[in-house]
Design a protein around this motif. Structure first.
Motif, PDB file in Angstrom:
ATOM      1  N   TYR A  32       0.856  -1.191   0.000  1.00 30.64           N
ATOM      2  CA  TYR A  32       0.000   0.000   0.000  1.00 30.64           C
ATOM      3  C   TYR A  32       0.891   1.240   0.000  1.00 30.64           C
ATOM      4  O   TYR A  32       1.729   1.412   0.884  1.00 30.64           O
ATOM      5  CB  TYR A  32      -0.910   0.003   1.230  1.00 30.64           C
ATOM      6  CG  TYR A  32      -1.905   1.144   1.238  1.00 30.64           C
ATOM      7  CD1 TYR A  32      -3.017   1.109   0.403  1.00 30.64           C
ATOM      8  CD2 TYR A  32      -1.743   2.245   2.062  1.00 30.64           C
ATOM      9  CE1 TYR A  32      -3.938   2.130   0.397  1.00 30.64           C
ATOM     10  CE2 TYR A  32      -2.655   3.273   2.070  1.00 30.64           C
ATOM     11  CZ  TYR A  32      -3.758   3.212   1.231  1.00 30.64           C
ATOM     12  OH  TYR A  32      -4.663   4.243   1.216  1.00 30.64           O
ATOM     13  N   PRO A  33       0.745   2.090  -1.007  1.00 30.53           N
ATOM     14  CA  PRO A  33       1.637   3.245  -1.097  1.00 30.53           C
ATOM     15  C   PRO A  33       1.333   4.305  -0.037  1.00 30.53           C
ATOM     16  O   PRO A  33       0.171   4.475   0.362  1.00 30.53           O
ATOM     17  CB  PRO A  33       1.370   3.803  -2.497  1.00 30.53           C
ATOM     18  CG  PRO A  33       0.075   3.244  -2.918  1.00 30.53           C
ATOM     19  CD  PRO A  33      -0.169   2.003  -2.130  1.00 30.53           C
TER      20      PRO A  33
ATOM     21  N   ARG B 221       1.585   7.343  -0.588  1.00 25.02           N
ATOM     22  CA  ARG B 221       0.872   8.376  -1.346  1.00 25.02           C
ATOM     23  C   ARG B 221       0.755   7.907  -2.790  1.00 25.02           C
ATOM     24  O   ARG B 221       1.680   7.325  -3.335  1.00 25.02           O
ATOM     25  CB  ARG B 221       1.656   9.683  -1.262  1.00 25.02           C
ATOM     26  CG  ARG B 221       1.131  10.756  -2.134  1.00 25.02           C
ATOM     27  CD  ARG B 221       1.876  12.063  -1.927  1.00 25.02           C
ATOM     28  NE  ARG B 221       0.864  13.025  -1.579  1.00 25.02           N
ATOM     29  CZ  ARG B 221       0.899  13.844  -0.556  1.00 25.02           C
ATOM     30  NH1 ARG B 221       1.942  13.850   0.231  1.00 25.02           N
ATOM     31  NH2 ARG B 221      -0.064  14.664  -0.315  1.00 25.02           N
ATOM     32  N   PHE B 222      -0.404   8.156  -3.393  1.00 23.77           N
ATOM     33  CA  PHE B 222      -0.584   7.825  -4.804  1.00 23.77           C
ATOM     34  C   PHE B 222      -0.087   8.996  -5.646  1.00 23.77           C
ATOM     35  O   PHE B 222      -0.337  10.158  -5.327  1.00 23.77           O
ATOM     36  CB  PHE B 222      -2.055   7.543  -5.111  1.00 23.77           C
ATOM     37  CG  PHE B 222      -2.558   6.281  -4.480  1.00 23.77           C
ATOM     38  CD1 PHE B 222      -2.211   5.044  -5.000  1.00 23.77           C
ATOM     39  CD2 PHE B 222      -3.363   6.315  -3.347  1.00 23.77           C
ATOM     40  CE1 PHE B 222      -2.656   3.865  -4.419  1.00 23.77           C
ATOM     41  CE2 PHE B 222      -3.825   5.150  -2.763  1.00 23.77           C
ATOM     42  CZ  PHE B 222      -3.461   3.929  -3.298  1.00 23.77           C
ATOM     43  N   ASP B 223       0.630   8.680  -6.724  1.00 19.89           N
ATOM     44  CA  ASP B 223       1.203   9.711  -7.577  1.00 19.89           C
ATOM     45  C   ASP B 223       0.152  10.413  -8.430  1.00 19.89           C
ATOM     46  O   ASP B 223       0.320  11.563  -8.803  1.00 19.89           O
ATOM     47  CB  ASP B 223       2.258   9.107  -8.506  1.00 19.89           C
ATOM     48  CG  ASP B 223       3.407   8.477  -7.727  1.00 19.89           C
ATOM     49  OD1 ASP B 223       3.744   8.983  -6.641  1.00 19.89           O
ATOM     50  OD2 ASP B 223       3.958   7.480  -8.218  1.00 19.89           O
ATOM     51  N   SER B 224      -0.918   9.698  -8.739  1.00 21.48           N
ATOM     52  CA  SER B 224      -1.955  10.253  -9.613  1.00 21.48           C
ATOM     53  C   SER B 224      -3.226   9.422  -9.460  1.00 21.48           C
ATOM     54  O   SER B 224      -3.213   8.352  -8.832  1.00 21.48           O
ATOM     55  CB  SER B 224      -1.493  10.209 -11.064  1.00 21.48           C
ATOM     56  OG  SER B 224      -1.332   8.860 -11.480  1.00 21.48           O
TER      57      SER B 224
ATOM     58  N   HIS C  44      -2.569   6.071 -10.996  1.00 23.98           N
ATOM     59  CA  HIS C  44      -1.813   5.207 -10.094  1.00 23.98           C
ATOM     60  C   HIS C  44      -2.738   4.582  -9.046  1.00 23.98           C
ATOM     61  O   HIS C  44      -2.658   3.376  -8.768  1.00 23.98           O
ATOM     62  CB  HIS C  44      -0.693   6.003  -9.416  1.00 23.98           C
ATOM     63  CG  HIS C  44       0.106   5.227  -8.429  1.00 23.98           C
ATOM     64  ND1 HIS C  44       0.492   5.762  -7.226  1.00 23.98           N
ATOM     65  CD2 HIS C  44       0.584   3.963  -8.445  1.00 23.98           C
ATOM     66  CE1 HIS C  44       1.192   4.852  -6.541  1.00 23.98           C
ATOM     67  NE2 HIS C  44       1.256   3.756  -7.263  1.00 23.98           N
ATOM     68  N   ALA C  45      -3.638   5.373  -8.473  1.00 18.07           N
ATOM     69  CA  ALA C  45      -4.582   4.860  -7.479  1.00 18.07           C
ATOM     70  C   ALA C  45      -5.499   3.813  -8.102  1.00 18.07           C
ATOM     71  O   ALA C  45      -5.727   2.755  -7.514  1.00 18.07           O
ATOM     72  CB  ALA C  45      -5.403   6.010  -6.905  1.00 18.07           C
TER      73      ALA C  45
ATOM     74  N   TRP D  43      -3.519   0.563  -8.682  1.00 22.49           N
ATOM     75  CA  TRP D  43      -3.260  -0.165  -7.446  1.00 22.49           C
ATOM     76  C   TRP D  43      -4.537  -0.842  -6.946  1.00 22.49           C
ATOM     77  O   TRP D  43      -4.521  -2.010  -6.572  1.00 22.49           O
ATOM     78  CB  TRP D  43      -2.690   0.767  -6.367  1.00 22.49           C
ATOM     79  CG  TRP D  43      -2.205  -0.016  -5.182  1.00 22.49           C
ATOM     80  CD1 TRP D  43      -0.961  -0.531  -5.001  1.00 22.49           C
ATOM     81  CD2 TRP D  43      -2.980  -0.445  -4.056  1.00 22.49           C
ATOM     82  NE1 TRP D  43      -0.904  -1.235  -3.818  1.00 22.49           N
ATOM     83  CE2 TRP D  43      -2.131  -1.196  -3.216  1.00 22.49           C
ATOM     84  CE3 TRP D  43      -4.301  -0.252  -3.668  1.00 22.49           C
ATOM     85  CZ2 TRP D  43      -2.559  -1.755  -2.017  1.00 22.49           C
ATOM     86  CZ3 TRP D  43      -4.735  -0.824  -2.471  1.00 22.49           C
ATOM     87  CH2 TRP D  43      -3.873  -1.567  -1.659  1.00 22.49           C
TER      88      TRP D  43
END
Length: 69
Positions: free
Chosen positions: A31-32, A34-37, A40-41, A44
């Motif tokens: 689980y990141p 923070r999502f980059d965009s 990206h979310a 994932w």
């Protein structure tokens, strides 16, 4: 020495199913922070939902996957 908590235990509008799902999501090893965009979310979560439905064994349904039930 008291710290603020963002959890909401025992509130009247609590949904234990969604809370359990959010906890499972949050504690995934990849689980990141923070999502980059938005893309990206979405990428994932698409992978997570596939894992959750087809590989993750759920104790509430006899350690089966939702897809197998």
């Amino acid at each position: 020495g008291v710290t603020r908590s963002h959890s909401r235990p025992k509130v009247s509008n609590d949904n234990p199913y969604s809370e359990a799902h959010f906890k499972t999501t949050k504690y995934m090893s990849d689980y990141p922070e923070r999502f980059d965009s938005l893309a990206h979310a979405r990428e994932w979560f698409d992978a997570f939902i596939s894992y959750y439905n087809h590989e993750h064994r759920h104790s509430g349904i006899g350690l089966h996957t939702p897809a197998s039930v």
